[in-house]
Design a protein around this motif. Structure first.
Motif, mmCIF file in Angstrom:
data_model
loop_
_atom_site.group_PDB
_atom_site.id
_atom_site.type_symbol
_atom_site.label_atom_id
_atom_site.label_comp_id
_atom_site.label_asym_id
_atom_site.label_seq_id
_atom_site.Cartn_x
_atom_site.Cartn_y
_atom_site.Cartn_z
ATOM 1 N N LYS A 78 -8.801 -1.693 -6.836
ATOM 2 C CA LYS A 78 -8.253 -2.801 -6.919
ATOM 3 C C LYS A 78 -7.646 -4.367 -5.449
ATOM 4 O O LYS A 78 -7.447 -2.696 -4.433
ATOM 5 C CB LYS A 78 -6.667 -2.082 -7.130
ATOM 6 N N TYR A 80 -5.388 -7.194 -2.789
ATOM 7 C CA TYR A 80 -4.661 -7.940 -2.972
ATOM 8 C C TYR A 80 -5.777 -9.083 -2.296
ATOM 9 O O TYR A 80 -6.212 -8.770 -1.126
ATOM 10 C CB TYR A 80 -3.744 -8.051 -1.935
ATOM 11 N N ASP A 81 -6.046 -10.577 -2.896
ATOM 12 C CA ASP A 81 -7.450 -11.935 -2.766
ATOM 13 C C ASP A 81 -6.046 -12.176 -2.321
ATOM 14 O O ASP A 81 -5.466 -12.554 -2.740
ATOM 15 C CB ASP A 81 -8.054 -11.232 -3.533
ATOM 16 N N ALA A 98 -2.189 -15.927 -3.515
ATOM 17 C CA ALA A 98 -2.851 -14.251 -3.324
ATOM 18 C C ALA A 98 -2.606 -13.709 -4.495
ATOM 19 O O ALA A 98 -1.845 -14.149 -5.413
ATOM 20 C CB ALA A 98 -2.005 -13.565 -3.012
ATOM 21 N N VAL A 100 -3.518 -10.821 -7.134
ATOM 22 C CA VAL A 100 -4.346 -8.937 -7.823
ATOM 23 C C VAL A 100 -5.878 -8.748 -8.303
ATOM 24 O O VAL A 100 -5.579 -9.627 -9.464
ATOM 25 C CB VAL A 100 -3.727 -8.612 -7.901
ATOM 26 N N PHE A 119 -9.245 -9.735 1.439
ATOM 27 C CA PHE A 119 -8.464 -9.641 1.074
ATOM 28 C C PHE A 119 -8.128 -7.874 1.699
ATOM 29 O O PHE A 119 -8.488 -7.773 2.782
ATOM 30 C CB PHE A 119 -9.610 -8.712 -0.204
ATOM 31 N N LEU A 122 -5.997 -2.134 -2.023
ATOM 32 C CA LEU A 122 -5.173 -1.746 -2.566
ATOM 33 C C LEU A 122 -5.030 -0.161 -3.087
ATOM 34 O O LEU A 122 -4.476 0.642 -2.766
ATOM 35 C CB LEU A 122 -3.936 -1.830 -3.931
ATOM 36 N N TRP A 155 1.477 -10.049 3.144
ATOM 37 C CA TRP A 155 0.051 -9.069 2.755
ATOM 38 C C TRP A 155 0.901 -8.174 2.948
ATOM 39 O O TRP A 155 2.178 -8.312 3.045
ATOM 40 C CB TRP A 155 -0.106 -8.775 4.356
ATOM 41 N N PRO A 156 0.544 -7.058 1.054
ATOM 42 C CA PRO A 156 1.608 -5.894 0.937
ATOM 43 C C PRO A 156 1.290 -5.183 2.438
ATOM 44 O O PRO A 156 0.328 -5.417 3.817
ATOM 45 C CB PRO A 156 0.290 -5.284 0.128
#
Length: 177
Positions: A78, A80-81, A98, A100, A119, A122, A155-156
């Motif tokens: 997975k 985050y793009d 963004a 996912v 990216f 995750l 960003w996460p």
């Protein structure tokens, strides 16, 4: 195949059909006629495969003279793009989106030529496959910081792992002044 408009103009999300049972699943991942029907006329000439571990942050990459359209899929894991529109003539110049992408939800992201791409992984491991509309040319490559303040990319929150080149990239405004 279902086609959905992504947040930035000209980018698309494709949802290929997946057929599964107790044995696993089958998915047709690419049929040029389906992408032509969606308006993508670019010839896709190169396949790239990236494997990364959790926290790897790649990007933001683009090519100056021969920008690449990219059809991005996650085969494992997975991500985050993130994409930034770097087409100076675009009403969305400097805006980001963004999405996912995950192996568990069959989706592909189309970024037309003129988008920078990056990216964040995750999952524990991610395999990202992307087709491009131009061949990679190291001499034509450009990059800017994933953390360029003027873009405000959200960003996460993870411990990030970046290449030396990506972590030293200039801010967006220094490249596109």
């Amino acid at each position: 195949m279902n086609v959905i408009a992504a947040p930035l103009a000209d980018s698309l999300i494709f949802e290929p059909e997946r057929f599964g049972d107790q044995r696993g699943f089958f998915q047709e991942n690419f049929r040029v006629a389906d992408y032509r029907l969606a308006g993508i006329e670019d010839e896709l000439v190169q396949d790239n495969w990236s494997r990364s571990v959790k926290g790897v942050l790649r990007g933001m990459h683009f090519q100056h003279q021969a920008p690449q359209g990219k059809l991005i899929s996650v085969m494992r894991g997975k991500i985050y793009d993130v994409a930034v529109d770097v087409r100076r003539h675009s009403a969305n110049f400097g805006r980001w989106q963004a999405v996912v992408l995950s192996e568990h939800k069959p989706q592909q992201l189309w970024l037309p030529p003129g988008f920078a791409h990056g990216f964040l992984v995750l999952s524990d491991v991610a395999d990202v496959i992307y087709k491009t509309s131009h061949y990679y040319n190291q001499a034509d490559e450009g990059a800017f910081s994933c953390f360029s303040a003027e873009l405000g990319i959200s960003w996460p929150d993870l411990p990030y792992i970046q290449s030396a080149k990506d972590s030293a990239a200039a801010d967006f405004h220094e490249i596109f002044a």
